[in-house]
Design an enzyme around this catalytic site. Structure first.
Site, PDB file in Angstrom:
ATOM      1  N   ARG A 100      22.708  18.079  81.077  1.00  0.00           N
ATOM      2  CA  ARG A 100      23.919  18.307  81.654  1.00  0.00           C
ATOM      3  C   ARG A 100      25.197  18.135  80.577  1.00  0.00           C
ATOM      4  O   ARG A 100      26.329  18.598  81.055  1.00  0.00           O
ATOM      5  CB  ARG A 100      24.054  17.515  83.074  1.00  0.00           C
ATOM      6  CG  ARG A 100      23.222  18.142  83.964  1.00  0.00           C
ATOM      7  CD  ARG A 100      23.294  17.270  85.208  1.00  0.00           C
ATOM      8  NE  ARG A 100      24.434  17.824  85.970  1.00  0.00           N
ATOM      9  CZ  ARG A 100      24.838  17.147  86.943  1.00  0.00           C
ATOM     10  NH1 ARG A 100      24.361  16.135  87.611  1.00  0.00           N
ATOM     11  NH2 ARG A 100      25.903  17.561  87.523  1.00  0.00           N
ATOM     12  N   CYS A 101      25.061  17.367  79.780  1.00  0.00           N
ATOM     13  CA  CYS A 101      25.903  16.896  78.637  1.00  0.00           C
ATOM     14  C   CYS A 101      26.187  18.129  77.633  1.00  0.00           C
ATOM     15  O   CYS A 101      25.301  18.624  76.945  1.00  0.00           O
ATOM     16  CB  CYS A 101      25.520  15.514  78.080  1.00  0.00           C
ATOM     17  SG  CYS A 101      26.860  15.150  76.779  1.00  0.00           S
ATOM     18  N   LYS A 102      27.507  18.543  77.438  1.00  0.00           N
ATOM     19  CA  LYS A 102      27.578  19.817  76.346  1.00  0.00           C
ATOM     20  C   LYS A 102      27.420  19.247  75.001  1.00  0.00           C
ATOM     21  O   LYS A 102      26.822  20.132  74.187  1.00  0.00           O
ATOM     22  CB  LYS A 102      29.015  20.144  76.570  1.00  0.00           C
ATOM     23  CG  LYS A 102      29.577  21.269  75.558  1.00  0.00           C
ATOM     24  CD  LYS A 102      30.809  21.704  75.907  1.00  0.00           C
ATOM     25  CE  LYS A 102      31.185  22.884  74.698  1.00  0.00           C
ATOM     26  NZ  LYS A 102      32.463  23.038  74.477  1.00  0.00           N
TER      27      LYS A 102
ATOM     28  N   ARG B 283      23.663  19.115  74.566  1.00  0.00           N
ATOM     29  CA  ARG B 283      23.012  20.697  74.283  1.00  0.00           C
ATOM     30  C   ARG B 283      23.251  20.964  72.894  1.00  0.00           C
ATOM     31  O   ARG B 283      22.444  21.578  72.362  1.00  0.00           O
ATOM     32  CB  ARG B 283      23.344  21.378  75.395  1.00  0.00           C
ATOM     33  CG  ARG B 283      23.139  20.963  76.852  1.00  0.00           C
ATOM     34  CD  ARG B 283      23.321  22.048  77.825  1.00  0.00           C
ATOM     35  NE  ARG B 283      24.635  22.540  78.030  1.00  0.00           N
ATOM     36  CZ  ARG B 283      25.727  21.971  78.829  1.00  0.00           C
ATOM     37  NH1 ARG B 283      25.307  21.129  79.563  1.00  0.00           N
ATOM     38  NH2 ARG B 283      26.960  22.580  78.536  1.00  0.00           N
TER      39      ARG B 283
END
Length: 117
Positions: free
Chosen positions: A11-13, A16
């Site tokens: 969920r963390c940019k 990712r």
């Protein structure tokens, strides 16, 4: 056994982006992805990670997280206590952490991982 281990939060940019960078540089079968919110590191593993990062537990805590502000901010916690807090509340662990060849880096910014690859 994998050559690269990434403690990842999908969920963390930044997490990712870091994973994408690793996957662009390393064969996927050499990457171990640990979704650390589902499978948090043990105290011993976190101590090892901190040693590889060369930072204190205080430097690995996400102090902007609601749980930190509500439960721990302003408390004088020892390194041991901070490690226990992060293991019990893995959301408080800064991410992503990438480990390779006995070294570790934080993927903030994601380009930090290039020194390991």
């Amino acid at each position: 056994m994998s050559d690269i281990k990434i403690f990842h939060n999908p969920r963390c940019k930044k997490s990712r982006e870091t994973l994408k960078l690793v996957e662009e540089n390393v064969s996927k079968d050499h990457i171990e992805i640990v979704k650390y919110l589902e499978t948090p590191p043990s105290e011993a593993e976190l101590k090892s990670i901190l040693s590889m990062l060369g930072i204190s537990p205080n430097e690995l805590v996400r102090k902007g997280e609601k749980a930190w502000k509500e439960e721990f901010k302003g408390k004088d916690l020892s390194d041991e206590e901070l490690i226990k807090v992060m293991v019990k509340n893995p959301k408080l662990i800064e991410r992503p952490i990438v480990i390779a060849h006995g070294k570790a880096v934080l993927g903030r910014p994601p380009e930090n991982v290039l020194v390991l690859l």
